[in-house]
Design a protein around this motif. Structure first.
Motif, short mmCIF file in Angstrom:
data_model
loop_
_atom_site.label_atom_id
_atom_site.label_comp_id
_atom_site.label_asym_id
_atom_site.label_seq_id
_atom_site.Cartn_x
_atom_site.Cartn_y
_atom_site.Cartn_z
N ARG A 8 0.82 -1.21 0.00
CA ARG A 8 0.00 0.00 0.00
C ARG A 8 0.86 1.26 0.00
O ARG A 8 0.53 2.25 -0.66
CB ARG A 8 -0.94 -0.01 1.21
N ILE A 9 1.97 1.22 0.75
CA ILE A 9 2.89 2.36 0.77
C ILE A 9 3.48 2.57 -0.62
O ILE A 9 3.58 3.71 -1.11
CB ILE A 9 4.00 2.14 1.81
N LYS A 10 3.87 1.48 -1.27
CA LYS A 10 4.46 1.58 -2.61
C LYS A 10 3.46 2.17 -3.60
O LYS A 10 3.82 3.04 -4.40
CB LYS A 10 4.91 0.19 -3.09
N VAL A 11 2.23 1.73 -3.52
CA VAL A 11 1.19 2.24 -4.42
C VAL A 11 0.99 3.74 -4.22
O VAL A 11 0.91 4.51 -5.18
CB VAL A 11 -0.14 1.48 -4.21
N LYS A 12 0.91 4.15 -2.95
CA LYS A 12 0.71 5.57 -2.65
C LYS A 12 1.90 6.41 -3.11
O LYS A 12 1.73 7.53 -3.61
CB LYS A 12 0.47 5.76 -1.15
N VAL A 18 6.53 10.07 -6.03
CA VAL A 18 7.64 9.99 -6.99
C VAL A 18 7.58 11.12 -8.01
O VAL A 18 8.55 11.84 -8.23
CB VAL A 18 7.65 8.62 -7.70
N GLY A 19 6.43 11.29 -8.63
CA GLY A 19 6.29 12.33 -9.64
C GLY A 19 6.32 13.73 -9.07
O GLY A 19 6.93 14.64 -9.64
N ALA A 20 5.67 13.90 -7.90
CA ALA A 20 5.62 15.23 -7.27
C ALA A 20 7.01 15.69 -6.84
O ALA A 20 7.40 16.84 -7.07
CB ALA A 20 4.68 15.19 -6.07
N LEU A 21 7.76 14.79 -6.22
CA LEU A 21 9.12 15.13 -5.79
C LEU A 21 10.01 15.40 -7.00
O LEU A 21 10.87 16.28 -6.98
CB LEU A 21 9.70 14.01 -4.93
N PHE A 22 9.79 14.64 -8.05
CA PHE A 22 10.53 14.83 -9.30
C PHE A 22 10.33 16.25 -9.83
O PHE A 22 11.28 16.93 -10.23
CB PHE A 22 10.05 13.80 -10.32
N ALA A 23 9.07 16.71 -9.79
CA ALA A 23 8.77 18.06 -10.27
C ALA A 23 9.29 19.12 -9.30
O ALA A 23 9.85 20.14 -9.72
CB ALA A 23 7.26 18.21 -10.45
N ASP A 24 9.12 18.88 -7.99
CA ASP A 24 9.55 19.85 -6.99
C ASP A 24 11.06 20.09 -7.04
O ASP A 24 11.53 21.18 -6.71
CB ASP A 24 9.17 19.38 -5.58
N LEU A 28 16.10 17.37 -11.18
CA LEU A 28 17.54 17.32 -10.98
C LEU A 28 18.01 16.09 -10.21
O LEU A 28 19.13 15.62 -10.40
CB LEU A 28 18.02 18.58 -10.23
N PHE A 29 17.14 15.57 -9.33
CA PHE A 29 17.58 14.51 -8.43
C PHE A 29 17.61 13.13 -9.09
O PHE A 29 18.54 12.36 -8.88
CB PHE A 29 16.66 14.45 -7.20
N TYR A 30 16.58 12.82 -9.85
CA TYR A 30 16.49 11.46 -10.38
C TYR A 30 15.58 11.42 -11.60
O TYR A 30 14.83 12.36 -11.89
CB TYR A 30 15.96 10.50 -9.31
N SER A 31 15.66 10.30 -12.29
CA SER A 31 14.69 9.99 -13.34
C SER A 31 13.96 8.72 -12.89
O SER A 31 14.44 8.00 -12.01
CB SER A 31 15.40 9.75 -14.68
N PHE A 32 12.80 8.45 -13.47
CA PHE A 32 12.04 7.30 -13.00
C PHE A 32 11.11 6.77 -14.09
O PHE A 32 10.85 7.45 -15.09
CB PHE A 32 11.21 7.67 -11.76
N ASN A 33 10.65 5.55 -13.86
CA ASN A 33 9.68 4.92 -14.75
C ASN A 33 8.68 4.18 -13.88
O ASN A 33 9.02 3.16 -13.27
CB ASN A 33 10.39 3.96 -15.71
N LYS A 35 5.97 2.53 -14.70
CA LYS A 35 5.53 1.24 -15.23
C LYS A 35 6.54 0.14 -14.94
O LYS A 35 6.19 -0.96 -14.51
CB LYS A 35 5.31 1.36 -16.74
N GLU A 36 7.82 0.44 -15.15
CA GLU A 36 8.86 -0.56 -14.90
C GLU A 36 9.37 -0.52 -13.46
O GLU A 36 10.18 -1.35 -13.06
CB GLU A 36 10.02 -0.33 -15.87
N GLU A 37 8.90 0.46 -12.71
CA GLU A 37 9.19 0.60 -11.28
C GLU A 37 10.69 0.71 -10.99
O GLU A 37 11.27 -0.07 -10.25
CB GLU A 37 8.59 -0.57 -10.49
N TRP A 38 11.32 1.71 -11.60
CA TRP A 38 12.71 1.99 -11.27
C TRP A 38 12.93 3.49 -11.10
O TRP A 38 12.22 4.31 -11.66
CB TRP A 38 13.69 1.41 -12.29
N ILE A 39 13.91 3.79 -10.27
CA ILE A 39 14.35 5.17 -10.04
C ILE A 39 15.87 5.20 -10.22
O ILE A 39 16.57 4.35 -9.67
CB ILE A 39 13.99 5.67 -8.63
#
Length: 210
Positions: A8-12, A18-24, A28-33, A35-39
């Motif tokens: 449940r934590i992973k889903v949330k 993941v996306g919100a922190l990426f935008a915030d 600069l910090f990371y890239s992610f996917n 669907k494939e569940e990687w950062i």
């Protein structure tokens, strides 16, 4: 139960973090996917974090303490910063003492060269434990009690850096594969430099008898 909570934590996190922190962080910090569940951490950001590890750690502890004080009763949060700081504990180093003692026939202090007695050997963190907060074989050396106690939380003189890199080469053999997992000489050199810019600027060298 724990598996369900973790799921449940992973889903949330996938949905809201993941996306919100990426935008915030302006990507600069990371890239992610998702669907494939990687950062993947940005290499430059990884270097920045390692270089300023101590400061980031202290800021993180401070914010964590403020949060815990906010959500807990006052009597529960007494000396909360001390409790958080103690969350990292040293492991028993006896197993590494045996590995190092058995592996090196000279059985001398890494720093001063004094012959070691089997019942009077210290295991020292070459790069201070207070910085690295880990017990890895590649960062451990045999030491006489005097050198270990005098060195304390100081970085050894840079001349010893070449010595430990050479020493570690002899440990890169199959029987120590687990203990030396992910070791790279370049990584050790970088950590040494990062420690220096994080307040470990005083280099230590043993005082040898004339």
């Amino acid at each position: 139960m724990m598996i369900d909570i973790s799921h449940r934590i992973k889903v949330k996190c996938k949905e809201n973090v993941v996306g919100a922190l990426f935008a915030d962080t302006r990507k600069l910090f990371y890239s992610f996917n998702k669907k494939e569940e990687w950062i993947q951490i940005n290499p430059e950001m990884y270097t920045f974090i390692c270089k300023h590890k101590v400061l980031i750690e202290k800021l993180n502890y401070y914010e964590w303490a403020k949060f815990l004080e906010k959500v807990n009763e006052e009597n529960v949060t007494t000396k909360i910063l001390n409790k958080i700081d103690e969350s990292s504990k040293r492991n028993n180093l006896s197993v590494y003492r045996k590995i190092l003692y058995d592996e090196f026939e000279s059985r001398t202090c890494f720093y001063c060269g004094k012959q070691l007695k089997a019942d009077d050997i210290h295991v020292d963190h070459f790069i201070p434990w207070s910085f690295i907060k880990d017990d890895k074989l590649w960062n451990l050396v045999l030491s006489c009690p005097k050198c270990n106690l005098n060195k304390k939380d100081k970085l050894p003189n840079i001349d010893f850096l070449t010595r430990i890199v050479d020493r570690n080469q002899t440990l890169l053999i199959d029987i120590y594969k687990t203990e030396m997992h992910n070791y790279q000489a370049k990584k050790l050199l970088n950590i040494y430099d990062w420690a220096k810019v994080n307040g470990y600027s005083e280099e230590w060298i043993p005082k040898l008898k004339a």
